[in-house]
Scaffold this active site. Structure first.
Site, PDB file in Angstrom:
ATOM      1  N   ALA A   1      13.434  -2.622 -82.536  1.00 45.68           N
ATOM      2  CA  ALA A   1      12.662  -1.934 -81.975  1.00 45.68           C
ATOM      3  C   ALA A   1      12.765  -0.396 -81.252  1.00 45.68           C
ATOM      4  O   ALA A   1      12.827   0.035 -79.879  1.00 45.68           O
ATOM      5  CB  ALA A   1      11.835  -2.068 -80.810  1.00 45.68           C
ATOM      6  N   LEU A   2      14.429   0.567 -82.203  1.00 44.22           N
ATOM      7  CA  LEU A   2      14.659   1.772 -81.398  1.00 44.22           C
ATOM      8  C   LEU A   2      14.037   2.743 -81.068  1.00 44.22           C
ATOM      9  O   LEU A   2      12.811   2.865 -81.599  1.00 44.22           O
ATOM     10  CB  LEU A   2      15.834   1.738 -82.498  1.00 44.22           C
ATOM     11  CG  LEU A   2      16.737   0.628 -83.167  1.00 44.22           C
ATOM     12  CD1 LEU A   2      17.436   0.723 -84.189  1.00 44.22           C
ATOM     13  CD2 LEU A   2      17.676   0.070 -81.438  1.00 44.22           C
TER      14      LEU A   2
ATOM     15  N   GLY B   1      15.910   7.169 -77.466  1.00 47.75           N
ATOM     16  CA  GLY B   1      17.470   6.628 -76.232  1.00 47.75           C
ATOM     17  C   GLY B   1      18.719   5.475 -77.289  1.00 47.75           C
ATOM     18  O   GLY B   1      19.905   5.935 -76.775  1.00 47.75           O
ATOM     19  N   HIS B   2      17.799   4.986 -78.371  1.00 44.80           N
ATOM     20  CA  HIS B   2      18.776   3.890 -78.839  1.00 44.80           C
ATOM     21  C   HIS B   2      19.946   5.209 -80.596  1.00 44.80           C
ATOM     22  O   HIS B   2      20.768   5.180 -80.095  1.00 44.80           O
ATOM     23  CB  HIS B   2      18.802   3.197 -79.995  1.00 44.80           C
ATOM     24  CG  HIS B   2      18.105   1.803 -79.274  1.00 44.80           C
ATOM     25  ND1 HIS B   2      16.847   1.961 -79.018  1.00 44.80           N
ATOM     26  CD2 HIS B   2      18.650   1.202 -78.286  1.00 44.80           C
ATOM     27  CE1 HIS B   2      15.816   0.977 -78.361  1.00 44.80           C
ATOM     28  NE2 HIS B   2      17.046  -0.453 -77.723  1.00 44.80           N
TER      29      HIS B   2
ATOM     30  N   GLY C   1      23.318   2.242 -73.016  1.00 44.20           N
ATOM     31  CA  GLY C   1      22.380   2.834 -71.803  1.00 44.20           C
ATOM     32  C   GLY C   1      22.171   3.391 -70.655  1.00 44.20           C
ATOM     33  O   GLY C   1      22.386   1.538 -70.047  1.00 44.20           O
TER      34      GLY C   1
ATOM     35  N   LYS D   1      20.576   3.566 -68.586  1.00 45.48           N
ATOM     36  CA  LYS D   1      18.880   2.921 -68.014  1.00 45.48           C
ATOM     37  C   LYS D   1      19.193   1.211 -67.295  1.00 45.48           C
ATOM     38  O   LYS D   1      18.597   1.594 -66.483  1.00 45.48           O
ATOM     39  CB  LYS D   1      17.864   3.044 -69.049  1.00 45.48           C
ATOM     40  CG  LYS D   1      16.420   2.813 -68.485  1.00 45.48           C
ATOM     41  CD  LYS D   1      15.781   2.367 -70.023  1.00 45.48           C
ATOM     42  CE  LYS D   1      14.431   1.245 -69.140  1.00 45.48           C
ATOM     43  NZ  LYS D   1      14.863   0.111 -69.948  1.00 45.48           N
TER      44      LYS D   1
ATOM     45  N   ALA E   1      17.484   8.106 -71.834  1.00 45.93           N
ATOM     46  CA  ALA E   1      16.440   9.369 -72.689  1.00 45.93           C
ATOM     47  C   ALA E   1      15.433   8.793 -72.055  1.00 45.93           C
ATOM     48  O   ALA E   1      14.464   8.085 -71.781  1.00 45.93           O
ATOM     49  CB  ALA E   1      16.291   8.743 -74.794  1.00 45.93           C
TER      50      ALA E   1
ATOM     51  N   SER F   1      11.830   3.103 -73.216  1.00 51.91           N
ATOM     52  CA  SER F   1      12.007   1.773 -73.301  1.00 51.91           C
ATOM     53  C   SER F   1      11.106   0.559 -75.151  1.00 51.91           C
ATOM     54  O   SER F   1       9.976   1.384 -74.765  1.00 51.91           O
ATOM     55  CB  SER F   1      12.039   0.799 -72.222  1.00 51.91           C
ATOM     56  OG  SER F   1      12.154  -0.729 -72.522  1.00 51.91           O
TER      57      SER F   1
ATOM     58  N   ARG G   1       9.553  -1.746 -74.499  1.00 54.82           N
ATOM     59  CA  ARG G   1       9.068  -2.980 -73.536  1.00 54.82           C
ATOM     60  C   ARG G   1       7.846  -1.480 -73.436  1.00 54.82           C
ATOM     61  O   ARG G   1       6.829  -2.285 -72.719  1.00 54.82           O
ATOM     62  CB  ARG G   1       9.618  -3.398 -72.225  1.00 54.82           C
ATOM     63  CG  ARG G   1      10.348  -4.599 -72.476  1.00 54.82           C
ATOM     64  CD  ARG G   1      10.374  -5.593 -71.956  1.00 54.82           C
ATOM     65  NE  ARG G   1      10.612  -6.993 -72.775  1.00 54.82           N
ATOM     66  CZ  ARG G   1      12.417  -6.901 -71.952  1.00 54.82           C
ATOM     67  NH1 ARG G   1      13.026  -6.672 -71.630  1.00 54.82           N
ATOM     68  NH2 ARG G   1      12.768  -8.470 -72.727  1.00 54.82           N
TER      69      ARG G   1
HETATM   70  O1  PAF Z   1      20.264  -3.533 -74.178  1.00 51.68           O
HETATM   71  C1  PAF Z   1      19.438  -4.202 -74.878  1.00 51.68           C
HETATM   72  O2  PAF Z   1      19.115  -4.059 -75.578  1.00 51.68           O
HETATM   73  C2  PAF Z   1      20.404  -5.388 -75.089  1.00 51.68           C
HETATM   74  O3  PAF Z   1      20.631  -6.289 -73.763  1.00 51.68           O
HETATM   75  C3  PAF Z   1      21.727  -5.502 -76.048  1.00 51.68           C
HETATM   76  C4  PAF Z   1      22.825  -5.352 -74.767  1.00 51.68           C
HETATM   77  C5  PAF Z   1      22.117  -5.388 -77.079  1.00 51.68           C
HETATM   78  C6  PAF Z   1      22.090  -6.966 -75.601  1.00 51.68           C
HETATM   79  O4  PAF Z   1      21.662  -7.893 -76.351  1.00 51.68           O
END
Ligand code: PAF
Length: 285
Positions: free
Chosen positions: A34-35, A38-39, A149, A151, A178, A187, A189
């Site tokens: 679910a990028l 931020g990712h 991150g 966050k 971000a 996020s 979510r």
């Molecule tokens: O921050 C996240 O997306 C998760 O907690 C992580 C670090 C990938 C571990 O599942």
């Protein structure tokens, strides 16, 4: 470019060994998919620090309690892979749950100290699951550098601690949070929010930054935090789970500002939980 995908530990290790044989350094960005930007900013950060980047995509069941959103957590591997490729990622590590946790899996990693309080007070299962999966991810790939991150600030400190305590030879680096145009922390979510909830969510960061500035300018900590909680409730949040000033390294709660500090908050709007945190300026540090 189509991003190569590996789904077994031997295939992951073979791909990384091929890079190592060429003398290349390796960075990792662990994700649950679910990028968002931020990712992708973490991928770009890693590519400044290492020659190659492997991103993991694994929705880790161990960090969700039974009543949480594991089943409805957004999943779009093809879309995520395209975004990662666009950001310069070189390899996707996307194991099935049975690869990560075979039926006889029996080990868990717990980190005391920094994992206590804050998130753990609300989600007691969470850091055990995170620490276990991140330990596995780091040992599977053995990257030179791994990015997380800011966050998820408490998570960042938990991961730094486990890597240090378990002598995992990785440099853990942090990416700045971000933010959307209105300052809302990105996020996965946020996708759960209705239009009306999204407006309320946009008020969190402003109130947090204002409280951090007030404390940095010398306001007393406890009254400022009480006012922050009241302001968050007045802004429409349905619950304020915590709003705390903590030592930036140990996360011990503090009531006076004489060390590097972080203001962290968790709130709920409707059924969605939001977290955010900001650094507090300490004069002379
Ligand atoms: O921050 C996240 O997306 C998760 O907690 C992580 C670090 C990938 C571990 O599942």
């Amino acid at each position: 470019m189509t991003l190569p995908v590996v789904r077994t530990v031997p295939d992951l290790r073979a791909a990384i060994a091929a890079w190592r044989a060429q003398g290349l350094t390796v960075g990792m960005v662990p994700t649950m998919g679910a990028l968002h930007e931020g990712h992708l900013s973490l991928v770009r950060l890693v590519k400044r620090e290492a020659d190659r980047c492997v991103a993991s995509l694994f929705v880790n069941p161990k960090q969700f309690a039974a009543h949480e959103d594991l089943d409805k957590y957004p999943r779009d591997e093809a879309g995520d892979a395209a975004k990662l490729a666009g950001a310069g990622c070189d390899l996707l590590w996307a194991p099935a749950t049975a690869v990560m946790y075979p039926p006889d899996f029996a080990t868990s990693v717990t980190v005391s100290g920094v994992s206590e309080g804050l998130e753990t007070a609300i989600r007691p299962h969470f850091f055990g699951g995170v620490a276990t999966v991140v330990t596995k991810l780091l040992l599977q790939a053995l990257p030179d550098v791994a990015a997380f991150g800011e966050k998820d600030y408490q998570q960042l400190l938990v991961i730094r601690k486990l890597a240090a305590d378990l002598d995992i030879p990785v440099r853990v680096i942090a990416g700045a949070t971000a933010r959307e145009a209105d300052g809302t922390a990105m996020s996965s979510r946020n996708a759960y929010l209705s239009a009306a909830e999204r407006v309320i969510a946009g008020r969190l960061n402003g109130l947090l930054f204002a409280a951090a500035k007030a404390i940095g300018d010398g306001a007393s900590v406890s009254p400022t935090l009480s006012a922050l909680r009241a302001d968050l409730a007045a802004a429409g949040f349905d619950a304020v789970e915590y709003a705390a000033l903590c030592d930036a390294h140990t996360l011990a709660e503090i009531t006076t500002l004489d060390q590097e500090a972080r203001l962290l908050a968790a709130v709920r709007v409707g059924a969605t939980r939001l977290i955010d945190n900001v650094a507090v300026r300490v004069d002379g540090m």
